[in-house]
Design a protein around this motif. Structure first.
Motif, PDB file in Angstrom:
ATOM      1  N   VAL A 191      24.708  29.856  33.314  1.00  0.00           N
ATOM      2  CA  VAL A 191      25.975  29.595  34.010  1.00  0.00           C
ATOM      3  C   VAL A 191      26.702  30.911  34.291  1.00  0.00           C
ATOM      4  CG1 VAL A 191      28.293  28.598  33.714  1.00  0.00           C
ATOM      5  CG2 VAL A 191      26.262  27.228  33.191  1.00  0.00           C
ATOM      6  N   SER A 192      26.779  31.772  33.285  1.00  0.00           N
ATOM      7  CA  SER A 192      27.442  33.068  33.468  1.00  0.00           C
ATOM      8  C   SER A 192      26.693  33.929  34.468  1.00  0.00           C
ATOM      9  CB  SER A 192      27.558  33.801  32.130  1.00  0.00           C
ATOM     10  OG  SER A 192      28.437  33.102  31.283  1.00  0.00           O
ATOM     11  N   TRP A 193      25.383  33.973  34.366  1.00  0.00           N
ATOM     12  CA  TRP A 193      24.581  34.777  35.280  1.00  0.00           C
ATOM     13  C   TRP A 193      24.751  34.301  36.723  1.00  0.00           C
ATOM     14  CZ3 TRP A 193      22.821  38.951  36.910  1.00  0.00           C
ATOM     15  CH2 TRP A 193      21.804  39.026  37.871  1.00  0.00           C
ATOM     16  N   MET A 194      24.729  32.999  36.954  1.00  0.00           N
ATOM     17  CA  MET A 194      24.872  32.482  38.312  1.00  0.00           C
ATOM     18  C   MET A 194      26.261  32.787  38.875  1.00  0.00           C
ATOM     19  SD  MET A 194      21.910  31.616  39.082  1.00  0.00           S
ATOM     20  CE  MET A 194      22.332  31.079  40.722  1.00  0.00           C
ATOM     21  N   LEU A 217      29.267  36.275  42.624  1.00  0.00           N
ATOM     22  CA  LEU A 217      30.261  37.334  42.801  1.00  0.00           C
ATOM     23  C   LEU A 217      29.668  38.545  43.517  1.00  0.00           C
ATOM     24  CD1 LEU A 217      33.062  38.605  42.279  1.00  0.00           C
ATOM     25  CD2 LEU A 217      32.147  39.385  40.075  1.00  0.00           C
ATOM     26  N   ILE A 218      28.502  39.006  43.053  1.00  0.00           N
ATOM     27  CA  ILE A 218      27.951  40.230  43.636  1.00  0.00           C
ATOM     28  C   ILE A 218      27.371  40.010  45.033  1.00  0.00           C
ATOM     29  CG2 ILE A 218      27.571  41.393  41.438  1.00  0.00           C
ATOM     30  CD1 ILE A 218      24.660  40.663  41.547  1.00  0.00           C
ATOM     31  N   THR A 219      27.175  38.774  45.427  1.00  0.00           N
ATOM     32  CA  THR A 219      26.729  38.526  46.795  1.00  0.00           C
ATOM     33  C   THR A 219      27.882  38.140  47.715  1.00  0.00           C
ATOM     34  OG1 THR A 219      26.122  36.239  46.261  1.00  0.00           O
ATOM     35  CG2 THR A 219      24.383  37.899  46.139  1.00  0.00           C
ATOM     36  N   ARG A 220      28.845  37.398  47.220  1.00  0.00           N
ATOM     37  CA  ARG A 220      29.924  36.918  48.088  1.00  0.00           C
ATOM     38  C   ARG A 220      31.087  37.886  48.227  1.00  0.00           C
ATOM     39  NH1 ARG A 220      30.055  30.508  46.451  1.00  0.00           N
ATOM     40  NH2 ARG A 220      27.957  30.082  47.199  1.00  0.00           N
ATOM     41  N   LEU A 221      31.417  38.620  47.183  1.00  0.00           N
ATOM     42  CA  LEU A 221      32.545  39.554  47.275  1.00  0.00           C
ATOM     43  C   LEU A 221      32.298  40.626  48.333  1.00  0.00           C
ATOM     44  CD1 LEU A 221      35.351  40.462  46.350  1.00  0.00           C
ATOM     45  CD2 LEU A 221      34.223  41.726  44.500  1.00  0.00           C
ATOM     46  N   PRO A 222      31.130  41.273  48.352  1.00  0.00           N
ATOM     47  CA  PRO A 222      30.909  42.267  49.420  1.00  0.00           C
ATOM     48  C   PRO A 222      31.021  41.661  50.827  1.00  0.00           C
ATOM     49  CG  PRO A 222      29.300  42.562  47.692  1.00  0.00           C
ATOM     50  CD  PRO A 222      30.038  41.286  47.381  1.00  0.00           C
ATOM     51  N   ALA A 253      43.069  47.304  50.904  1.00  0.00           N
ATOM     52  CA  ALA A 253      43.675  47.265  49.567  1.00  0.00           C
ATOM     53  C   ALA A 253      44.312  45.902  49.293  1.00  0.00           C
ATOM     54  CB  ALA A 253      44.709  48.382  49.429  1.00  0.00           C
ATOM     55  N   ALA A 254      44.966  45.344  50.299  1.00  0.00           N
ATOM     56  CA  ALA A 254      45.578  44.019  50.123  1.00  0.00           C
ATOM     57  C   ALA A 254      44.509  42.967  49.856  1.00  0.00           C
ATOM     58  CB  ALA A 254      46.394  43.650  51.362  1.00  0.00           C
ATOM     59  N   ASN A 255      43.376  43.080  50.543  1.00  0.00           N
ATOM     60  CA  ASN A 255      42.291  42.124  50.333  1.00  0.00           C
ATOM     61  C   ASN A 255      41.684  42.271  48.939  1.00  0.00           C
ATOM     62  OD1 ASN A 255      40.665  39.992  51.301  1.00  0.00           O
ATOM     63  ND2 ASN A 255      39.063  41.411  51.906  1.00  0.00           N
ATOM     64  N   VAL A 256      41.475  43.508  48.493  1.00  0.00           N
ATOM     65  CA  VAL A 256      40.968  43.753  47.137  1.00  0.00           C
ATOM     66  C   VAL A 256      41.947  43.196  46.111  1.00  0.00           C
ATOM     67  CG1 VAL A 256      40.459  45.569  45.436  1.00  0.00           C
ATOM     68  CG2 VAL A 256      39.549  45.745  47.771  1.00  0.00           C
ATOM     69  N   ARG A 257      43.224  43.435  46.337  1.00  0.00           N
ATOM     70  CA  ARG A 257      44.244  42.913  45.419  1.00  0.00           C
ATOM     71  C   ARG A 257      44.191  41.385  45.388  1.00  0.00           C
ATOM     72  NH1 ARG A 257      47.991  44.366  42.461  1.00  0.00           N
ATOM     73  NH2 ARG A 257      47.928  46.548  43.056  1.00  0.00           N
ATOM     74  N   HIS A 258      44.130  40.769  46.564  1.00  0.00           N
ATOM     75  CA  HIS A 258      44.122  39.307  46.655  1.00  0.00           C
ATOM     76  C   HIS A 258      42.874  38.703  46.000  1.00  0.00           C
ATOM     77  CE1 HIS A 258      44.379  35.257  48.283  1.00  0.00           C
ATOM     78  NE2 HIS A 258      43.171  35.428  48.810  1.00  0.00           N
ATOM     79  N   LEU A 259      41.707  39.271  46.316  1.00  0.00           N
ATOM     80  CA  LEU A 259      40.457  38.686  45.840  1.00  0.00           C
ATOM     81  C   LEU A 259      40.154  38.982  44.375  1.00  0.00           C
ATOM     82  CD1 LEU A 259      38.166  39.403  48.915  1.00  0.00           C
ATOM     83  CD2 LEU A 259      39.188  37.210  48.255  1.00  0.00           C
ATOM     84  N   VAL A 260      40.560  40.166  43.894  1.00  0.00           N
ATOM     85  CA  VAL A 260      40.146  40.589  42.554  1.00  0.00           C
ATOM     86  C   VAL A 260      41.329  40.851  41.636  1.00  0.00           C
ATOM     87  CG1 VAL A 260      38.815  42.288  41.223  1.00  0.00           C
ATOM     88  CG2 VAL A 260      38.019  41.604  43.508  1.00  0.00           C
ATOM     89  N   VAL A 261      42.118  41.845  41.961  1.00  0.00           N
ATOM     90  CA  VAL A 261      43.125  42.367  41.038  1.00  0.00           C
ATOM     91  C   VAL A 261      44.139  41.304  40.613  1.00  0.00           C
ATOM     92  CG1 VAL A 261      44.947  44.090  40.753  1.00  0.00           C
ATOM     93  CG2 VAL A 261      42.795  44.708  41.903  1.00  0.00           C
ATOM     94  N   ASP A 262      44.672  40.562  41.582  1.00  0.00           N
ATOM     95  CA  ASP A 262      45.706  39.574  41.245  1.00  0.00           C
ATOM     96  C   ASP A 262      45.156  38.353  40.510  1.00  0.00           C
ATOM     97  OD1 ASP A 262      47.578  41.229  42.373  1.00  0.00           O
ATOM     98  OD2 ASP A 262      47.786  40.083  44.233  1.00  0.00           O
ATOM     99  N   ASN A 263      43.836  38.204  40.466  1.00  0.00           N
ATOM    100  CA  ASN A 263      43.234  37.073  39.749  1.00  0.00           C
ATOM    101  C   ASN A 263      43.004  37.363  38.277  1.00  0.00           C
ATOM    102  OD1 ASN A 263      42.926  34.987  41.677  1.00  0.00           O
ATOM    103  ND2 ASN A 263      41.316  36.190  42.656  1.00  0.00           N
ATOM    104  N   LEU A 264      43.236  38.600  37.862  1.00  0.00           N
ATOM    105  CA  LEU A 264      42.941  38.996  36.487  1.00  0.00           C
ATOM    106  C   LEU A 264      44.162  39.644  35.853  1.00  0.00           C
ATOM    107  CD1 LEU A 264      39.493  40.696  37.187  1.00  0.00           C
ATOM    108  CD2 LEU A 264      39.870  38.387  36.301  1.00  0.00           C
ATOM    109  N   SER A 265      44.326  39.429  34.559  1.00  0.00           N
ATOM    110  CA  SER A 265      45.363  40.161  33.833  1.00  0.00           C
ATOM    111  C   SER A 265      44.942  41.627  33.800  1.00  0.00           C
ATOM    112  CB  SER A 265      45.487  39.623  32.406  1.00  0.00           C
ATOM    113  OG  SER A 265      44.311  39.939  31.661  1.00  0.00           O
ATOM    114  N   ALA A 266      45.868  42.489  33.458  1.00  0.00           N
ATOM    115  CA  ALA A 266      45.554  43.919  33.360  1.00  0.00           C
ATOM    116  C   ALA A 266      44.431  44.142  32.353  1.00  0.00           C
ATOM    117  CB  ALA A 266      46.799  44.713  32.977  1.00  0.00           C
TER     118      ALA A 266
END
Length: 165
Positions: A24-27, A32-37, A130-143
């Motif tokens: 489950v974790s691997w999938m 992530l590594i295929t869809r995020l790029p 940068a806004a897209n990176v923030r939206h997709l990744v940064v804002d979804n995770l705590s620091a």
């Protein structure tokens, strides 16, 4: 990845099969590594008429002294073959963003140089990226989770690309 059924005690590869939880974790990681790029590339194409690798190449050049890198170094930092990078730099050159020139230190090498038009293009594309990176990744995770994600990514990268000794 998982055994078709439970591994048999005599299965010499039983220790290689992923557990259901590992799978489950691997999938999730694979998605992530295929869809995020693709998502990052789509935004850059739509908003800036740049591919992700074009943006990364120009970004790496923008941070280099004199906005110049050897082609071989640039290929390495953008994870591209030298041949593929050569085509990419040629495309960027036709658009007036980058030029190639012999390395003045060693004429056997070729440098890529980010031109003022390329820097302007990069600066205009950067806020949306940068806004897209923030939206997709940064804002979804705590620091803390973002910090751990970076550490975990580096740990995996050490196995993928071990340091040259």
């Amino acid at each position: 990845m998982t055994a078709p059924d439970r591994p048999r005690p005599d299965d010499e590869h039983a220790d290689l099969w992923l557990t259901p939880a590992e799978l489950v974790s691997w999938m999730s990681a694979v998605r992530l590594i295929t869809r995020l790029p693709r998502a990052l590339d789509a935004q850059l194409q739509r908003d800036a008429d740049l591919s992700m690798v074009e943006y990364m190449a120009m970004a790496m050049l923008s941070e280099a002294p004199d906005r110049t890198l050897r082609m071989s170094t640039l290929a390495e930092v953008v994870n591209s073959s030298l041949s593929r990078l050569s085509h990419l730099v040629k495309r960027l050159g036709k658009r007036g963003y980058v030029r190639r020139e012999p390395d003045p230190q060693d004429g056997r090498f070729t440098n890529a140089v980010l031109l003022p038009e390329g820097m302007a293009k990069l600066e205009s594309a950067a806020p949306g990226h940068a806004a897209n990176v923030r939206h997709l990744v940064v804002d979804n995770l705590s620091a803390e989770r973002l910090r751990r994600l970076g550490q975990d990514a580096e740990r995996i990268l050490q196995r993928v690309d071990p340091p040259v000794r």
